[in-house]
Design a protein around this motif. Structure first.
Motif, PDB file in Angstrom:
ATOM      1  N   GLN A   1     -17.335 -15.397   5.693  1.00 19.56           N
ATOM      2  CA  GLN A   1     -16.212 -15.923   6.480  1.00 19.56           C
ATOM      3  C   GLN A   1     -14.996 -14.991   6.504  1.00 19.56           C
ATOM      4  OE1 GLN A   1     -15.422 -19.641   4.563  1.00 19.56           O
ATOM      5  NE2 GLN A   1     -17.286 -20.599   5.338  1.00 19.56           N
ATOM      6  N   GLU A   2     -14.771 -14.283   5.412  1.00 20.14           N
ATOM      7  CA  GLU A   2     -13.597 -13.415   5.282  1.00 20.14           C
ATOM      8  C   GLU A   2     -12.299 -14.157   5.617  1.00 20.14           C
ATOM      9  OE1 GLU A   2     -14.369  -9.973   7.728  1.00 20.14           O
ATOM     10  OE2 GLU A   2     -15.849  -9.180   6.326  1.00 20.14           O
ATOM     11  N   ASP A   3     -12.206 -15.407   5.194  1.00 15.19           N
ATOM     12  CA  ASP A   3     -11.058 -16.259   5.490  1.00 15.19           C
ATOM     13  C   ASP A   3     -10.085 -16.262   4.305  1.00 15.19           C
ATOM     14  OD1 ASP A   3      -9.242 -18.289   5.979  1.00 15.19           O
ATOM     15  OD2 ASP A   3     -10.747 -19.850   6.241  1.00 15.19           O
ATOM     16  N   PRO A   4      -8.930 -15.610   4.436  1.00 12.19           N
ATOM     17  CA  PRO A   4      -7.996 -15.537   3.317  1.00 12.19           C
ATOM     18  C   PRO A   4      -7.580 -16.900   2.760  1.00 12.19           C
ATOM     19  CG  PRO A   4      -7.357 -13.990   5.020  1.00 12.19           C
ATOM     20  CD  PRO A   4      -8.463 -14.838   5.597  1.00 12.19           C
TER      21      PRO A   4
ATOM     22  N   LEU B   1     -10.844  -8.756  -1.831  1.00 11.64           N
ATOM     23  CA  LEU B   1     -11.508  -8.745  -0.523  1.00 11.64           C
ATOM     24  C   LEU B   1     -11.190  -7.410   0.136  1.00 11.64           C
ATOM     25  CD1 LEU B   1     -12.968 -10.072   1.957  1.00 11.64           C
ATOM     26  CD2 LEU B   1     -10.692 -10.883   2.660  1.00 11.64           C
ATOM     27  N   VAL B   2     -12.234  -6.692   0.540  1.00  9.78           N
ATOM     28  CA  VAL B   2     -12.077  -5.478   1.330  1.00  9.78           C
ATOM     29  C   VAL B   2     -12.857  -5.694   2.615  1.00  9.78           C
ATOM     30  CG1 VAL B   2     -12.591  -3.006   1.489  1.00  9.78           C
ATOM     31  CG2 VAL B   2     -11.686  -3.964  -0.639  1.00  9.78           C
ATOM     32  N   VAL B   3     -12.197  -5.486   3.744  1.00 10.50           N
ATOM     33  CA  VAL B   3     -12.812  -5.677   5.051  1.00 10.50           C
ATOM     34  C   VAL B   3     -12.932  -4.314   5.732  1.00 10.50           C
ATOM     35  CG1 VAL B   3     -12.627  -6.821   7.292  1.00 10.50           C
ATOM     36  CG2 VAL B   3     -11.809  -7.991   5.232  1.00 10.50           C
ATOM     37  N   ALA B   4     -14.159  -3.957   6.076  1.00  8.69           N
ATOM     38  CA  ALA B   4     -14.463  -2.712   6.803  1.00  8.69           C
ATOM     39  C   ALA B   4     -13.824  -1.489   6.141  1.00  8.69           C
ATOM     40  CB  ALA B   4     -14.048  -2.833   8.261  1.00  8.69           C
ATOM     41  N   GLU B   5     -13.740  -1.513   4.829  1.00  6.18           N
ATOM     42  CA  GLU B   5     -13.180  -0.416   4.036  1.00  6.18           C
ATOM     43  C   GLU B   5     -11.742  -0.067   4.394  1.00  6.18           C
ATOM     44  OE1 GLU B   5     -15.831   2.963   4.038  1.00  6.18           O
ATOM     45  OE2 GLU B   5     -17.490   1.755   3.299  1.00  6.18           O
ATOM     46  N   GLU B   6     -11.085  -0.899   5.232  1.00  7.63           N
ATOM     47  CA  GLU B   6      -9.740  -0.572   5.696  1.00  7.63           C
ATOM     48  C   GLU B   6      -8.682  -1.603   5.330  1.00  7.63           C
ATOM     49  OE1 GLU B   6      -9.786   0.245   9.848  1.00  7.63           O
ATOM     50  OE2 GLU B   6     -11.212   1.886   9.640  1.00  7.63           O
ATOM     51  N   GLU B   7      -9.108  -2.817   5.025  1.00  8.48           N
ATOM     52  CA  GLU B   7      -8.152  -3.878   4.720  1.00  8.48           C
ATOM     53  C   GLU B   7      -8.396  -4.384   3.305  1.00  8.48           C
ATOM     54  OE1 GLU B   7      -6.838  -6.456   7.556  1.00  8.48           O
ATOM     55  OE2 GLU B   7      -7.649  -5.340   9.242  1.00  8.48           O
ATOM     56  N   LEU B   8      -7.335  -4.794   2.644  1.00  8.97           N
ATOM     57  CA  LEU B   8      -7.424  -5.249   1.264  1.00  8.97           C
ATOM     58  C   LEU B   8      -6.640  -6.538   1.077  1.00  8.97           C
ATOM     59  CD1 LEU B   8      -7.914  -4.873  -1.856  1.00  8.97           C
ATOM     60  CD2 LEU B   8      -5.790  -3.543  -1.864  1.00  8.97           C
ATOM     61  N   LEU B   9      -7.244  -7.453   0.344  1.00  5.52           N
ATOM     62  CA  LEU B   9      -6.536  -8.627  -0.152  1.00  5.52           C
ATOM     63  C   LEU B   9      -6.848  -8.732  -1.634  1.00  5.52           C
ATOM     64  CD1 LEU B   9      -4.852 -11.219   0.228  1.00  5.52           C
ATOM     65  CD2 LEU B   9      -7.010 -12.419   0.680  1.00  5.52           C
ATOM     66  N   PHE B  10      -5.813  -8.684  -2.456  1.00  7.95           N
ATOM     67  CA  PHE B  10      -5.935  -8.890  -3.898  1.00  7.95           C
ATOM     68  C   PHE B  10      -5.101 -10.102  -4.255  1.00  7.95           C
ATOM     69  CE2 PHE B  10      -3.632  -8.469  -7.934  1.00  7.95           C
ATOM     70  CZ  PHE B  10      -4.696  -8.586  -8.813  1.00  7.95           C
ATOM     71  N   LEU B  11      -5.680 -10.981  -5.054  1.00 10.32           N
ATOM     72  CA  LEU B  11      -4.976 -12.174  -5.518  1.00 10.32           C
ATOM     73  C   LEU B  11      -5.176 -12.353  -7.015  1.00 10.32           C
ATOM     74  CD1 LEU B  11      -6.231 -14.593  -2.722  1.00 10.32           C
ATOM     75  CD2 LEU B  11      -3.927 -13.634  -2.890  1.00 10.32           C
TER      76      LEU B  11
ATOM     77  N   GLU C   1      -5.135  -7.006   9.949  1.00  7.59           N
ATOM     78  CA  GLU C   1      -5.373  -8.455   9.950  1.00  7.59           C
ATOM     79  C   GLU C   1      -4.785  -9.162   8.733  1.00  7.59           C
ATOM     80  OE1 GLU C   1      -6.983 -10.202  12.435  1.00  7.59           O
ATOM     81  OE2 GLU C   1      -7.021  -8.322  13.549  1.00  7.59           O
ATOM     82  N   LEU C   2      -4.789  -8.506   7.570  1.00 10.60           N
ATOM     83  CA  LEU C   2      -4.435  -9.173   6.318  1.00 10.60           C
ATOM     84  C   LEU C   2      -3.003  -8.956   5.856  1.00 10.60           C
ATOM     85  CD1 LEU C   2      -7.655  -8.416   4.252  1.00 10.60           C
ATOM     86  CD2 LEU C   2      -7.038 -10.566   5.361  1.00 10.60           C
ATOM     87  N   GLY C   3      -2.352  -7.922   6.289  1.00 11.29           N
ATOM     88  CA  GLY C   3      -1.084  -7.610   5.662  1.00 11.29           C
ATOM     89  C   GLY C   3      -0.098  -7.020   6.629  1.00 11.29           C
ATOM     90  N   PRO C   4       0.964  -6.469   6.108  1.00 14.74           N
ATOM     91  CA  PRO C   4       1.224  -6.205   4.696  1.00 14.74           C
ATOM     92  C   PRO C   4       1.923  -7.377   4.004  1.00 14.74           C
ATOM     93  CG  PRO C   4       2.903  -5.165   6.021  1.00 14.74           C
ATOM     94  CD  PRO C   4       1.960  -5.853   6.979  1.00 14.74           C
ATOM     95  N   ARG C   5       1.584  -7.547   2.744  1.00 14.59           N
ATOM     96  CA  ARG C   5       2.216  -8.592   1.934  1.00 14.59           C
ATOM     97  C   ARG C   5       2.116  -8.166   0.470  1.00 14.59           C
ATOM     98  NH1 ARG C   5      -1.070 -13.079   2.588  1.00 14.59           N
ATOM     99  NH2 ARG C   5      -0.445 -13.019   4.746  1.00 14.59           N
ATOM    100  N   LEU C   6       3.214  -8.252  -0.243  1.00 19.36           N
ATOM    101  CA  LEU C   6       3.226  -7.952  -1.663  1.00 19.36           C
ATOM    102  C   LEU C   6       4.111  -8.983  -2.349  1.00 19.36           C
ATOM    103  CD1 LEU C   6       3.364  -4.521  -3.316  1.00 19.36           C
ATOM    104  CD2 LEU C   6       4.658  -6.410  -4.265  1.00 19.36           C
ATOM    105  N   GLN C   7       3.521  -9.667  -3.290  1.00 21.36           N
ATOM    106  CA  GLN C   7       4.249 -10.652  -4.095  1.00 21.36           C
ATOM    107  C   GLN C   7       3.751 -10.496  -5.516  1.00 21.36           C
ATOM    108  OE1 GLN C   7       3.140 -14.706  -3.164  1.00 21.36           O
ATOM    109  NE2 GLN C   7       3.515 -15.280  -5.280  1.00 21.36           N
ATOM    110  N   ALA C   8       4.674 -10.308  -6.440  1.00 20.13           N
ATOM    111  CA  ALA C   8       4.262 -10.123  -7.829  1.00 20.13           C
ATOM    112  C   ALA C   8       5.427 -10.389  -8.764  1.00 20.13           C
ATOM    113  CB  ALA C   8       3.749  -8.705  -8.036  1.00 20.13           C
ATOM    114  N   PRO C   9       5.119 -10.836  -9.983  1.00 21.40           N
ATOM    115  CA  PRO C   9       6.171 -10.911 -10.994  1.00 21.40           C
ATOM    116  C   PRO C   9       6.625  -9.484 -11.336  1.00 21.40           C
ATOM    117  CG  PRO C   9       4.025 -11.491 -11.939  1.00 21.40           C
ATOM    118  CD  PRO C   9       3.826 -11.288 -10.479  1.00 21.40           C
TER     119      PRO C   9
END
Length: 163
Positions: free
Chosen positions: A49-52, A72-82, A98-106
Motif C-alpha cells: 500500500q505504501e500508505d504513510p 519506508l523507501v519508495v523507488a529508492e528516492e523517497e524516505l519515511l522514518f518514524l 510524495e512523502l516530504g519534506p518533514r522533520l520532527q524530532a526531540p
C-alpha cells in the motif's frame, strides 16, 4: 531494478511480538526476524500500500510493546522514518516528492535526523538503524526481499512467517 521496501522494528521480547503480530496480519503475510534486542517485522499488505497513515497507525500500535521504528523507501528516492514510543510518534523524517519534506524530532535526535535528511534514502536508513543498534541490513529489507529469499531457500530457521 528500482527497489521499494518497508520494515518495522520493535525492542520487545520475541514471544510478545509474535503473539501481537498474529492478530495484525489482516489476511496478508508477515515475516518476523529476531535481532535482539529488536524484532523486525515485514508486512506484505502495508508494504504494497505504501500508505504513510496506515504505517503510522501500525507503528503506534506496535510501540505499545516497546520502542518502535519504521523505514519506508519508495523507488529508492523517497524516505519515511518514524520512531514511536508508548503509542506516540516521537520523531519523523520524510523526504521526497510524495512523502516530504518533514522533520520532527526531540532535541537529542534532531542533529541525527538532519544529517540523515542530507543522505540518499538507503544510506539514511542504514545510518539511522546503526544509531538505534539495529542491524542495517534488517532495516533495508522488505517483505518482497524476504519472500524472494524464502523461495530460494535462503531464510534462516529463526524467521517466522505468519498469515
Amino acid at each position: 531494478m528500482v527497489r521499494s521496501f518497508l520494515s518495522f522494528h520493535v525492542a520487545a521480547p520475541w514471544e510478545e511480538v509474535q503473539a501481537w503480530a498474529q492478530g495484525q496480519t489482516k489476511g496478508a503475510g508477515v515475516f518476523l526476524v529476531p535481532d535482539p534486542p529488536w524484532v523486525s517485522l515485514y508486512h506484505e499488505a502495508l508494504e504494497a500500500q505504501e500508505d504513510p497513515q496506515a504505517i503510522r497507525a501500525f507503528l503506534q500500535e506496535l510501540s505499545h510493546l516497546g520502542r518502535a521504528l519504521a523505514f519506508l523507501v519508495v523507488a529508492e528516492e523517497e524516505l519515511l522514518f518514524l520512531l514511536a514510543e508508548k503509542g506516540e510518534i516521537k520523531a519523523q523524517l520524510a523526504q521526497g516528492a510524495e512523502l516530504g519534506p518533514r522533520l520532527q524530532a526531540p532535541a537529542d535526535l534532531k542533529p541525527l535526523l538532519e544529517k540523515a535528511a542530507s543522505m540518499p534514502p538507503l544510506s539514511a536508513v542504514q545510518a539511522l538503524a546503526t544509531h538505534f543498534g539495529l542491524h542495517p541490513d534488517h532495516a533495508a529489507l522488505g517483505f518482497l526481499d524476504l519472500l524472494e529469499a524464502e523461495e530460494e531457500g535462503g531464510l534462516p530457521e529463526e524467521v517466522v512467517y505468519l498469515e
